[in-house]
Design an enzyme around this catalytic site. Structure first.
Site, PDB file in Angstrom:
ATOM      1  N   ASP A 146      -5.106 -29.123 -20.139  1.00  0.00           N
ATOM      2  CA  ASP A 146      -4.443 -30.209 -20.879  1.00  0.00           C
ATOM      3  C   ASP A 146      -3.145 -29.772 -21.562  1.00  0.00           C
ATOM      4  O   ASP A 146      -2.816 -30.255 -22.655  1.00  0.00           O
ATOM      5  CB  ASP A 146      -5.400 -30.803 -21.937  1.00  0.00           C
ATOM      6  CG  ASP A 146      -6.671 -31.369 -21.310  1.00  0.00           C
ATOM      7  OD1 ASP A 146      -6.608 -31.801 -20.134  1.00  0.00           O
ATOM      8  OD2 ASP A 146      -7.714 -31.365 -21.984  1.00  0.00           O
ATOM      9  N   ASN A 200      -2.750 -35.856 -14.505  1.00  0.00           N
ATOM     10  CA  ASN A 200      -4.042 -36.165 -15.128  1.00  0.00           C
ATOM     11  C   ASN A 200      -3.804 -37.153 -16.261  1.00  0.00           C
ATOM     12  O   ASN A 200      -2.719 -37.208 -16.830  1.00  0.00           O
ATOM     13  CB  ASN A 200      -4.657 -34.872 -15.682  1.00  0.00           C
ATOM     14  CG  ASN A 200      -6.019 -35.116 -16.307  1.00  0.00           C
ATOM     15  OD1 ASN A 200      -6.822 -35.899 -15.777  1.00  0.00           O
ATOM     16  ND2 ASN A 200      -6.288 -34.487 -17.443  1.00  0.00           N
ATOM     17  N   HIS A 237      -5.448 -38.025 -19.964  1.00  0.00           N
ATOM     18  CA  HIS A 237      -6.344 -37.424 -20.956  1.00  0.00           C
ATOM     19  C   HIS A 237      -6.436 -38.375 -22.146  1.00  0.00           C
ATOM     20  O   HIS A 237      -5.408 -38.865 -22.627  1.00  0.00           O
ATOM     21  CB  HIS A 237      -5.779 -36.063 -21.385  1.00  0.00           C
ATOM     22  CG  HIS A 237      -6.634 -35.380 -22.392  1.00  0.00           C
ATOM     23  ND1 HIS A 237      -7.814 -34.758 -22.057  1.00  0.00           N
ATOM     24  CD2 HIS A 237      -6.509 -35.250 -23.740  1.00  0.00           C
ATOM     25  CE1 HIS A 237      -8.369 -34.264 -23.153  1.00  0.00           C
ATOM     26  NE2 HIS A 237      -7.594 -34.548 -24.191  1.00  0.00           N
ATOM     27  N   GLU A 261      -3.354 -23.971 -17.485  1.00  0.00           N
ATOM     28  CA  GLU A 261      -3.900 -24.061 -18.844  1.00  0.00           C
ATOM     29  C   GLU A 261      -4.370 -25.499 -19.111  1.00  0.00           C
ATOM     30  O   GLU A 261      -3.615 -26.451 -18.875  1.00  0.00           O
ATOM     31  CB  GLU A 261      -2.815 -23.672 -19.856  1.00  0.00           C
ATOM     32  CG  GLU A 261      -3.385 -23.361 -21.220  1.00  0.00           C
ATOM     33  CD  GLU A 261      -2.295 -23.147 -22.263  1.00  0.00           C
ATOM     34  OE1 GLU A 261      -2.552 -23.405 -23.429  1.00  0.00           O
ATOM     35  OE2 GLU A 261      -1.181 -22.737 -21.874  1.00  0.00           O
ATOM     36  N   ARG A 294     -13.956 -32.083 -13.767  1.00  0.00           N
ATOM     37  CA  ARG A 294     -14.082 -30.695 -13.334  1.00  0.00           C
ATOM     38  C   ARG A 294     -12.729 -30.019 -13.554  1.00  0.00           C
ATOM     39  O   ARG A 294     -11.682 -30.635 -13.348  1.00  0.00           O
ATOM     40  CB  ARG A 294     -14.385 -30.623 -11.834  1.00  0.00           C
ATOM     41  CG  ARG A 294     -15.558 -31.431 -11.405  1.00  0.00           C
ATOM     42  CD  ARG A 294     -16.757 -30.626 -11.029  1.00  0.00           C
ATOM     43  NE  ARG A 294     -16.463 -29.427 -10.300  1.00  0.00           N
ATOM     44  CZ  ARG A 294     -17.176 -28.305 -10.406  1.00  0.00           C
ATOM     45  NH1 ARG A 294     -18.191 -28.246 -11.222  1.00  0.00           N
ATOM     46  NH2 ARG A 294     -16.869 -27.238  -9.687  1.00  0.00           N
ATOM     47  N   ASN A 321      -9.772 -46.286 -14.058  1.00  0.00           N
ATOM     48  CA  ASN A 321      -8.356 -45.891 -13.903  1.00  0.00           C
ATOM     49  C   ASN A 321      -7.968 -45.837 -12.435  1.00  0.00           C
ATOM     50  O   ASN A 321      -6.866 -46.242 -12.065  1.00  0.00           O
ATOM     51  CB  ASN A 321      -8.106 -44.529 -14.558  1.00  0.00           C
ATOM     52  CG  ASN A 321      -7.845 -44.665 -16.041  1.00  0.00           C
ATOM     53  OD1 ASN A 321      -6.789 -45.143 -16.445  1.00  0.00           O
ATOM     54  ND2 ASN A 321      -8.815 -44.284 -16.848  1.00  0.00           N
ATOM     55  N   GLY A 357     -14.441 -44.917 -12.639  1.00  0.00           N
ATOM     56  CA  GLY A 357     -13.252 -45.102 -11.802  1.00  0.00           C
ATOM     57  C   GLY A 357     -12.420 -46.314 -12.164  1.00  0.00           C
ATOM     58  O   GLY A 357     -11.732 -46.873 -11.304  1.00  0.00           O
ATOM     59  N   SER A 375      -2.711 -39.783 -22.799  1.00  0.00           N
ATOM     60  CA  SER A 375      -1.501 -39.104 -22.329  1.00  0.00           C
ATOM     61  C   SER A 375      -1.609 -38.839 -20.835  1.00  0.00           C
ATOM     62  O   SER A 375      -2.656 -38.401 -20.358  1.00  0.00           O
ATOM     63  CB  SER A 375      -1.335 -37.739 -23.020  1.00  0.00           C
ATOM     64  OG  SER A 375      -1.413 -37.860 -24.421  1.00  0.00           O
ATOM     65  N   LEU A 403      -9.999 -27.609 -12.261  1.00  0.00           N
ATOM     66  CA  LEU A 403      -9.591 -27.073 -10.955  1.00  0.00           C
ATOM     67  C   LEU A 403      -9.235 -25.592 -11.101  1.00  0.00           C
ATOM     68  O   LEU A 403      -8.661 -25.180 -12.120  1.00  0.00           O
ATOM     69  CB  LEU A 403      -8.370 -27.829 -10.425  1.00  0.00           C
ATOM     70  CG  LEU A 403      -8.596 -29.317 -10.131  1.00  0.00           C
ATOM     71  CD1 LEU A 403      -7.264 -30.004  -9.848  1.00  0.00           C
ATOM     72  CD2 LEU A 403      -9.540 -29.489  -8.940  1.00  0.00           C
TER      73      LEU A 403
HETATM   74  C1  GAR Z   1     -10.720 -41.976 -19.033  1.00  0.00           C
HETATM   75  O1  GAR Z   1     -10.738 -42.448 -20.346  1.00  0.00           O
HETATM   76  C2  GAR Z   1      -9.936 -40.687 -18.959  1.00  0.00           C
HETATM   77  O2  GAR Z   1      -8.897 -40.601 -19.893  1.00  0.00           O
HETATM   78  C3  GAR Z   1     -10.993 -39.669 -19.276  1.00  0.00           C
HETATM   79  O3  GAR Z   1     -12.148 -40.135 -18.631  1.00  0.00           O
HETATM   80  C4  GAR Z   1     -12.121 -41.546 -18.571  1.00  0.00           C
HETATM   81  C5  GAR Z   1     -12.404 -41.958 -17.153  1.00  0.00           C
HETATM   82  O4  GAR Z   1     -12.669 -43.329 -17.073  1.00  0.00           O
HETATM   83  N1  GAR Z   1     -10.601 -38.377 -18.785  1.00  0.00           N
HETATM   84  C6  GAR Z   1     -10.961 -37.227 -19.340  1.00  0.00           C
HETATM   85  O5  GAR Z   1     -11.679 -37.169 -20.322  1.00  0.00           O
HETATM   86  C7  GAR Z   1     -10.403 -35.980 -18.660  1.00  0.00           C
HETATM   87  N2  GAR Z   1     -10.695 -34.828 -19.406  1.00  0.00           N
HETATM   88  P1  GAR Z   1     -12.673 -44.076 -15.675  1.00  0.00           P
HETATM   89  O6  GAR Z   1     -13.600 -43.315 -14.741  1.00  0.00           O
HETATM   90  O7  GAR Z   1     -13.198 -45.448 -15.981  1.00  0.00           O
HETATM   91  O8  GAR Z   1     -11.258 -44.105 -15.190  1.00  0.00           O
END
Ligand code: GAR
Length: 320
Positions: A146, A108, A110, A144, A92, A16, A14, A137, A94
């Site tokens: 990403d 989101n 990515h 669909e 996950r 981000n 978490g 990004s 959705l």
């Molecule tokens: C982040 O790097 C995010 O871009 C990635 O998971 C990490 C979460 O880190 N997301 C994905 O891969 C989505 N498919 P965090 O829990 O420290 O924010």
């Protein structure tokens, strides 16, 4: 200032979410975090949110169907009166129905420079391909994976001794700078007159034989020739002290106008002056504007004043 109500879904550390949350505590933030929810009870991000007094919600995905899990998460969103859903390391997918109901309101982040490397193992794939940069990004979520519109990106150089882990760590630093700003820009664009005008203009001028012309100091759109054309839409930016940014379109008359305003006052209003001749205001500076609905109104309004030679053409085209 209207602060958009944002819920954040996480599955992991978490970081981000924390970046989004602390950015939202600034006075000038365009959004507030109203809920942090997770499918993992032990996700460390939940404790960060709780410590800041943010409501949290947990519903494990284990042993329940995707539909039931999504339904529980969606209920939490609705209960929190969230206007937007921001995914921050939510691992996950959705379900389509969920995404459609929240269309245009889920973002989101990515960890790749989309459209490259959708899905998993993005850093390892970027390194293996010999790319000079990885990155992250922010995009709109569509059914669909990403693939929705990319709103912002951050590039991170790939070094010669790079490992997926070392790259992931630096990409996260970049993500923390990128995400709060991208969310802020996105949630405020629905309240930005310039953005709203650009969208109305694009739809209005896509109709046959139309042109823009100001009327009483506000931009409007006409159908027909420059000389004898008729207005079918007016754009109002908080005109005459009104709180709305709106597009005015023609109804069938006063009865229909009043019915619309009474039934859905969050969407329609009776504009000063123009209301007297059956124009209704479609409110644009509100959450979840349905642009297809705006487009339908513009088309209907266009048809009601367009010269017969043009409406005949449309009528003929619709028969095929
Ligand atoms: C982040 O790097 C995010 O871009 C990635 O998971 C990490 C979460 O880190 N997301 C994905 O891969 C989505 N498919 P965090 O829990 O420290 O924010």
């Amino acid at each position: 200032m209207h602060r958009a109500r944002v819920a954040i879904f996480i599955s992991g550390t978490g970081t981000n979410m924390a970046a989004l949350l602390y950015a939202s505590l600034r006075d000038d933030s365009a959004y507030e975090v109203v809920l942090v929810a997770s499918n993992v009870a032990t996700a460390p991000g939940l404790a960060i949110a709780e410590g800041e007094g943010i409501a949290t919600f947990v519903h494990s995905h284990k042993g329940v169907s995707r539909a039931d899990h999504d339904a529980a998460m969606e209920r939490a969103l609705v209960d929190a009166k969230a206007e937007y859903l921001v995914l921050a390391g939510y691992m996950r997918i959705l379900s389509d129905g969920f995404v459609r109901r929240w269309e245009g309101r889920i973002l989101n982040i990515h960890p790749s420079l989309l459209p490259r490397y959708k899905g998993l193992d993005t850093h390892a794939r970027a390194i293996a391909a010999g790319d000079s940069h990885g990155g992250a990004s922010v995009h709109i979520v569509t059914p669909e994976l990403d693939a929705g519109e990319v709103l912002a990106q951050a590039r991170v150089a790939i070094r010669s001794d790079e490992t997926p882990e070392s790259l992931a760590e630096r990409v996260k630093f970049a993500e923390h700078q990128l995400y709060p700003r991208a969310v802020s820009n996105y949630v405020s664009r629905g309240y930005d007159a310039e953005y709203l005008y650009a969208r109305v203009r694009e739809l209005a001028l896509a109709l046959p034989e139309t042109h823009a012309r100001d009327s009483h100091g506000s931009p409007g759109f006409r159908v027909g020739t420059e000389k004898s054309g008729k207005f079918f839409a007016h754009f109002n930016n908080q005109h005459h002290g009104e709180e709305h940014i709106a597009v005015l379109v023609k109804t069938g008359g006063m009865d229909e106008l009043l019915d619309l305003v009474e039934a859905q006052p969050e969407i329609y209003f009776k504009p000063a002056y123009y209301g007297a001749s059956g124009w209704v205001g479609l409110i644009l500076n509100r959450p979840g504007v349905d642009w297809e609905h705006v487009d339908e109104w513009l088309q209907r309004s266009w048809r009601s004043v367009a010269p017969a030679r043009l409406t005949r053409l449309i009528g003929a085209a619709e028969m095929f």
